[in-house]
Design a protein around this motif. Structure first.
Motif, PDB file in Angstrom:
ATOM      1  N   VAL A 218       5.403  -1.448   5.344  1.00  0.00           N
ATOM      2  CA  VAL A 218       6.334  -2.610   5.740  1.00  0.00           C
ATOM      3  C   VAL A 218       7.825  -2.946   4.269  1.00  0.00           C
ATOM      4  CG1 VAL A 218       7.396  -4.940   6.403  1.00  0.00           C
ATOM      5  CG2 VAL A 218       5.438  -4.138   6.871  1.00  0.00           C
ATOM      6  N   PRO A 219       8.920  -2.781   5.169  1.00  0.00           N
ATOM      7  CA  PRO A 219      10.613  -2.782   3.669  1.00  0.00           C
ATOM      8  C   PRO A 219      10.496  -4.608   2.815  1.00  0.00           C
ATOM      9  CG  PRO A 219      11.046  -3.454   5.700  1.00  0.00           C
ATOM     10  CD  PRO A 219      10.396  -3.123   5.869  1.00  0.00           C
ATOM     11  N   LEU A 220      10.620  -4.244   1.689  1.00  0.00           N
ATOM     12  CA  LEU A 220      10.490  -5.754   0.468  1.00  0.00           C
ATOM     13  C   LEU A 220      12.111  -6.019   1.021  1.00  0.00           C
ATOM     14  CD1 LEU A 220       8.220  -4.521  -2.109  1.00  0.00           C
ATOM     15  CD2 LEU A 220       7.854  -5.480  -0.192  1.00  0.00           C
ATOM     16  N   GLU A 221      12.308  -7.523   0.865  1.00  0.00           N
ATOM     17  CA  GLU A 221      14.182  -7.725   0.579  1.00  0.00           C
ATOM     18  C   GLU A 221      13.538  -9.229  -0.517  1.00  0.00           C
ATOM     19  OE1 GLU A 221      15.147 -11.107   4.023  1.00  0.00           O
ATOM     20  OE2 GLU A 221      15.544  -8.667   4.559  1.00  0.00           O
ATOM     21  N   GLU A 224      10.121  -9.594  -2.033  1.00  0.00           N
ATOM     22  CA  GLU A 224       9.294 -10.076  -0.750  1.00  0.00           C
ATOM     23  C   GLU A 224       8.541  -9.195   0.225  1.00  0.00           C
ATOM     24  OE1 GLU A 224       6.715 -12.008  -1.556  1.00  0.00           O
ATOM     25  OE2 GLU A 224       7.154 -12.269  -3.641  1.00  0.00           O
ATOM     26  N   LEU A 225       8.228  -8.699   0.341  1.00  0.00           N
ATOM     27  CA  LEU A 225       7.453  -9.363   2.136  1.00  0.00           C
ATOM     28  C   LEU A 225       8.355  -9.842   3.349  1.00  0.00           C
ATOM     29  CD1 LEU A 225       4.787  -7.195   3.097  1.00  0.00           C
ATOM     30  CD2 LEU A 225       4.257  -9.194   3.989  1.00  0.00           C
ATOM     31  N   THR A 226       8.608  -8.928   4.323  1.00  0.00           N
ATOM     32  CA  THR A 226       9.930  -9.490   4.852  1.00  0.00           C
ATOM     33  C   THR A 226       9.110  -9.609   6.765  1.00  0.00           C
ATOM     34  OG1 THR A 226      10.533  -7.881   5.697  1.00  0.00           O
ATOM     35  CG2 THR A 226      11.981  -8.682   4.398  1.00  0.00           C
ATOM     36  N   VAL A 227       8.899 -11.018   7.115  1.00  0.00           N
ATOM     37  CA  VAL A 227       7.311 -11.521   7.547  1.00  0.00           C
ATOM     38  C   VAL A 227       8.498 -10.823   8.873  1.00  0.00           C
ATOM     39  CG1 VAL A 227       5.958 -13.292   7.897  1.00  0.00           C
ATOM     40  CG2 VAL A 227       6.147 -12.979   6.017  1.00  0.00           C
TER      41      VAL A 227
END
Lengths: 465, 465
Positions: A218-221, A224-227
């Motif tokens: 899952v990519p980070l934004e 932070e984890l982008t839920v």
């Protein structure tokens, strides 16, 4: 033309072989998103397989969402996010073997622990005394979930030290993370995909891969984890290390709440691995995410391998009540650590030795981390940036170069130093400078200095390119 | 009309649910041999499932031979030998739980061992001294197959005492039979069915059932496994206990050779479980079948649970070389017992304590068996016949009554005594008087006498009927 031929080494029913072959090619990215699959009839002819075999394999892939059917035009590959060829073909055993019996002169292993601080005499006493205390039960089978007395002591420790909300009934004592993931593969029956931060550590990904889970980075934004990604991709389980993320910082409260809300809404699970949660060297330790859970969506994992020793092969999970009951009623438990060692651990905890041991190790590892950071900064004043808080048993460093992490690891290995990369090299590359992980648990001060010097020599020619 | 509806508790993809449901009904005998299955379209409508789901499930059942397709007339159930409803629905956990924490006043458990003879002081010394000797390795991961030093000592013991032909490289130290069967389920990929003597003990059958194996009871001829049955049914793996068969006698040499020849010819495997091979009280112990194997077809299993204690959760397999390599290269090993206890066991063996312990236990269990046989004969002079040699940790008795073993077990339970039946009650019934198994390992002399008296009271009204 993609080669779908089944290989000789493969085994099992033909439809499973075909299913695995196609799924492997999708996961590795060889079969791209939107590609039209050969018709059933064509595949039957090409591979000399029966119609039933091809139909069955295609049916499984369809139902699991690897293929998509368009009326009147055929079947198409669904592959928005291939996990990368190298990762898809990686083998858990080989990577573990490398870590465990390295030929490298210096190994900044992410798994190793300090070699001088195991309390040998105290553990001898714990084994001997607890065996005498329990001599009347030493001929009997134990509770497959682990001895109740140990689960009681552990529950108390987790409540007070990690703010985990749990009863002994929710705890399952196990024989390592691989075994725990195996148990999860049995009780999380409807769940086939596990999301993981794209910079997650490769070894954990491999363990999930190995037990029929499809790991989705899952990519980070803003780091932070982008839920929202989880919800939009229909994922129902995520693996996180909230107390100490791969980058080194804890997961902020807002992300924790978002994650919980996502899980409440979608009937999902959060697997919280707190393997190094005890090790935070500045300020207070970060309480567990599990402690915030109001509805039983967090599966909490902990281990004695880091703070104590991996030789014991002892870890534990705190399961939501309904999963604990499911595990028990389905008889999925294969095994547990020996009772004499469970008794010894309980003896050790009950008498306060565990708390004292943790405090001692926290101090020791804090000093080791400080030393490693200083050494790296001294030798790479311009080309390396160390991220994250003062926590855990490894550092993440971003290296200023246009080479890949893979190349950096290779160059280091040629000089006899072993360092590590993230699960998803492809993503790393696209998002800037490569990240390299150095574990410091198992490296003494002298080797630390020597190892960093060797790294400097290995990377001399490519820094800043 | 058979109910194929999927239940709410079930989980996983719909085609798997449907597949499992139908397979379960075939195994239980609810769907009889030759029964015509509903057409795909009818089933789609009835269960509101998609065509793909039904096709996939039917395809799996077809390829695995549970269904047979007749051109132009449909699909038919293949079910020459259903394993019986009760067995198909049994749950491993519940049966184990019962054995482990019985409410019965007296439990002639087949798994329990003597409660007074575990060498507590010696084992304390083994743990303490071996930990000191290995203090420099206590912080390290071990070899996933088990520590080499233990495998060397064990190989030597197995060669000299059980005539097993093996090198340490072939040994895998594990955490119990359930774990070993799990490993086999991973490396015997093409093998889905395991044959077992029809009078085999139910608990072992359940473990195989649990790990995706289909257990096929093989009939006996003159009390011997009929090897021709294996060949004619296209079975490729068989589980046997040659040193001490369920009936109590060892497997004759002629059957051993027939079995080996069958395996050589069909590329099959023989799983030899030698769990009580050390315990023969009259004459010499029977050498292992594995020692006769010239081509690597025997998988040999042994355990420390019987001769030592089940609390240790330590057993082992000796694999043919190619399977040992496969296990290793595929990274299938989930776990292993703790290194400190492996070191302790190695210390114990190396100093000759293991040999002395076995001799002591052989003497003790020999006396226990004699006492039990005497007691049963004294209380049931006319209605019970005890079969087999003076060996093992249980006796088989044939009870003269027209009731079933199930009924006998139930009546005994009502008086507070727990006794056991074979895996296949249906077969038992058809072949004469019911067989009942009494384990004596965990029962002391006083309880033995009391237990047999209670059995007599329980069965008073039905004997000889």
């Amino acid at each position: 033309m993609i080669d779908l031929k089944l290989t000789v080494e493969d085994d099992g029913p033909l439809y499973m072989q075909l299913y695995r072959r196609i799924r492997g090619l999708i996961l590795s990215g060889d079969l791209q998103d939107g590609l039209k699959m050969p018709s059933k009839r064509l595949l039957c002819d090409q591979l000399s397989l029966s119609k039933t075999t091809v139909e069955t394999a295609y049916g499984m892939l369809l139902e699991e969402g690897f293929l998509h059917s368009k009326p009147r035009s055929g079947l198409f590959v669904v592959n928005p996010e291939p996990i990368g060829k190298a990762a898809a073909q990686q083998d858990v055993s080989s990577s573990f073997k490398d870590v465990r019996s390295s030929d490298h002169a210096i190994d900044f292993s992410l798994l190793a622990v300090d070699g001088d601080s195991f309390p040998v005499r105290l553990w001898r006493a714990a084994l001997a005394e607890s065996l005498s205390l329990n001599a009347n039960a030493v001929h009997q089978y134990g509770d497959p979930k682990g001895d109740l007395s140990l689960r009681v002591s552990l529950a108390q420790y987790l409540r007070t030290s990690r703010e985990v909300s749990c009863e002994p009934e929710q705890i399952v004592i196990g024989t390592g993370i691989s075994y725990s993931v195996f148990l999860l593969s049995r009780i999380l029956e409807g769940i086939t995909s596990i999301a993981m931060e794209e910079n997650g550590i490769a070894q954990v990904k491999e363990i999930f891969d190995h037990h029929r889970f499809h790991v989705i980075p899952v990519p980070l934004e803003e780091n932070e984890l982008t839920v929202n990604e989880l919800a939009s991709r229909n994922i129902r389980a995520v693996y996180v290390t909230p107390s100490h993320r791969p980058s080194g910082s804890p997961m902020p409260y807002s992300t924790r709440q978002q994650l919980l809300n996502w899980a409440y809404r979608l009937d999902g699970y959060i697997i919280e691995d707190d393997y190094d949660g005890e090790f935070r060297y500045a300020g207070k330790t970060i309480p567990s995410l599990q402690g915030l859970d109001q509805k039983g969506v967090v599966i909490y994992m902990g281990t004695f391998s880091k703070a104590f020793t991996p030789a014991l092969r002892m870890n534990y999970m705190v399961l939501p009540v309904h999963l604990a009951e499911k595990l028990h009623s389905k008889g999925q438990i294969l095994s547990h650590p020996s009772r004499p060692e469970q008794w010894a651990m309980q003896w050790f905890m009950e008498r306060g030795h565990w708390y004292r041991h943790i405090r001692r190790m926290r101090h020791l590892y804090g000093k080791k981390r400080e030393k490693l950071v200083q050494t790296v900064n001294a030798h790479f004043p311009n080309y390396v940036q160390i991220n994250g808080d003062s926590a855990g048993l490894h550092i993440e460093m971003r290296v200023k170069t246009d080479r890949t992490a893979e190349k950096l690891i290779e160059l280091a290995a040629a000089e006899g130093v072993r360092v590590y990369g993230a699960q998803n090299e492809r993503v790393n590359r696209s998002s800037g400078n490569p990240k390299i992980y150095l574990g410091f648990g198992g490296v003494n001060e002298r080797d630390m200095e020597r190892g960093v010097r060797l790294l400097k020599a290995a990377w001399r020619d490519i820094l800043g390119e």
